[in-house]
Design a protein around this motif. Sequence first.
Motif, mmCIF file in Angstrom:
data_model
loop_
_atom_site.group_PDB
_atom_site.id
_atom_site.type_symbol
_atom_site.label_atom_id
_atom_site.label_comp_id
_atom_site.label_asym_id
_atom_site.label_seq_id
_atom_site.Cartn_x
_atom_site.Cartn_y
_atom_site.Cartn_z
ATOM 1 N N SER A 1 -38.875 43.383 -49.734
ATOM 2 C CA SER A 1 -39.251 41.963 -49.741
ATOM 3 C C SER A 1 -40.690 41.789 -49.266
ATOM 4 O O SER A 1 -41.462 41.009 -49.843
ATOM 5 C CB SER A 1 -38.309 41.156 -48.847
ATOM 6 O OG SER A 1 -36.998 41.150 -49.367
ATOM 7 N N VAL A 2 -41.052 42.517 -48.211
ATOM 8 C CA VAL A 2 -42.420 42.441 -47.693
ATOM 9 C C VAL A 2 -43.413 42.961 -48.733
ATOM 10 O O VAL A 2 -44.463 42.342 -48.988
ATOM 11 C CB VAL A 2 -42.547 43.256 -46.384
ATOM 12 C CG1 VAL A 2 -44.013 43.339 -45.948
ATOM 13 C CG2 VAL A 2 -41.699 42.630 -45.287
ATOM 14 N N ILE A 3 -43.072 44.078 -49.368
ATOM 15 C CA ILE A 3 -43.960 44.678 -50.379
ATOM 16 C C ILE A 3 -44.159 43.729 -51.569
ATOM 17 O O ILE A 3 -45.287 43.450 -51.977
ATOM 18 C CB ILE A 3 -43.389 46.028 -50.861
ATOM 19 C CG1 ILE A 3 -43.396 47.055 -49.732
ATOM 20 C CG2 ILE A 3 -44.196 46.559 -52.054
ATOM 21 C CD1 ILE A 3 -42.621 48.326 -50.040
ATOM 22 N N LEU A 4 -43.045 43.239 -52.114
ATOM 23 C CA LEU A 4 -43.131 42.374 -53.294
ATOM 24 C C LEU A 4 -43.799 41.038 -52.972
ATOM 25 O O LEU A 4 -44.604 40.520 -53.764
ATOM 26 C CB LEU A 4 -41.730 42.125 -53.862
ATOM 27 C CG LEU A 4 -41.089 43.287 -54.614
ATOM 28 C CD1 LEU A 4 -39.627 42.991 -54.906
ATOM 29 C CD2 LEU A 4 -41.840 43.565 -55.919
ATOM 30 N N GLY A 5 -43.450 40.463 -51.820
ATOM 31 C CA GLY A 5 -44.058 39.189 -51.429
ATOM 32 C C GLY A 5 -45.562 39.312 -51.290
ATOM 33 O O GLY A 5 -46.318 38.423 -51.719
ATOM 34 N N THR A 6 -46.016 40.414 -50.702
ATOM 35 C CA THR A 6 -47.452 40.653 -50.534
ATOM 36 C C THR A 6 -48.131 40.870 -51.881
ATOM 37 O O THR A 6 -49.225 40.335 -52.136
ATOM 38 C CB THR A 6 -47.684 41.881 -49.630
ATOM 39 O OG1 THR A 6 -47.037 41.682 -48.381
ATOM 40 C CG2 THR A 6 -49.169 42.104 -49.399
ATOM 41 N N MET A 7 -47.467 41.651 -52.759
ATOM 42 C CA MET A 7 -48.036 41.886 -54.096
ATOM 43 C C MET A 7 -48.188 40.586 -54.870
ATOM 44 O O MET A 7 -49.218 40.344 -55.522
ATOM 45 C CB MET A 7 -47.136 42.859 -54.871
ATOM 46 C CG MET A 7 -47.188 44.296 -54.372
ATOM 47 S SD MET A 7 -45.913 45.354 -55.134
ATOM 48 C CE MET A 7 -46.382 45.268 -56.868
#
Length: 295
Positions: free
Chosen positions: A42-48
């Motif tokens: 979730s953190v990775i995708l949200g940041t991307m």
Amino acid sequence: MGYEWLALAAAFLWAVASLLSVVPAQHLGTFAYSRWRMGCTSVILGTMALVTGGWSSVELSAISAMMLSGVIGIFIGDTALFACLNRMGPRQAGLLFSCHAVFSAILGYFLFSETMNHLELLGSLLVFSGVLIAIFFGRKGQAANQLDAIKGNVWVGVGLGLVAALCQALGGIIAKPVMLTDIDPIAASAIRMMTAFAAHCLLFISGAKLARATQPMSIKIFSITAINGFLAMAVGMTLILYALKQGNVGMVALLSSTTPIMLLPILWVYSGKRPNRFAWIGAVLAVSGTGILVG
């Protein structure tokens, strides 16, 4: 890149990730591992999505559908898949999960009137037959492999695998109409993942015993979990959503169901045990069918 190659790339990433999942899933337990994995993703995708500006493409009308897709396809489906993996190992869990291609094709036909021409049907039959042969007969004449050891009642494992496959198919079906709009696939994937993570957090907060980790988190287990989440969910699931923008649900699901075939050489390298002739016959059929579909 055509949707066929996107689906195949996702299948390869899922094959690698399924092997990476064995140790952390057994260490933390099914629910705790899924929660940590989805949190990292979730953190990775949200940041991307923030960096690429993808969040601006999300309309309010699309959010509820993507959230429902996340609950069914990821929260329920992914958790059931790892429960199956803990009981039956990555190769056999892969077989059961590959049934999502059949569920997707049937649902796609009835809901979206998706059909195949004769050549696509031939390729599809070759791929699916190859997957079945490789897995059902893949252990014949071979010594027991620790990764394939069945723990507990086999029918519970089979049931969990089929639930995971059905949920994956339903998640894709629900997401399909939204993916035909201008929504950014990374942002769409982030919504699905964050919803699934939120559901896991609610389960944990509720005090449910099954949501607790069986062993404490370590730096090594966290690193493997984060890498796994990035490969399988941040990249793999997003590739599937890109593929759904271009291709029909059944075809995307069929090509992404080749994960068990891709696991063969990976398991060979990992375990040092060469797959038997049935596994290779299945692989040849699946590759031939894939060649027809992407040719």
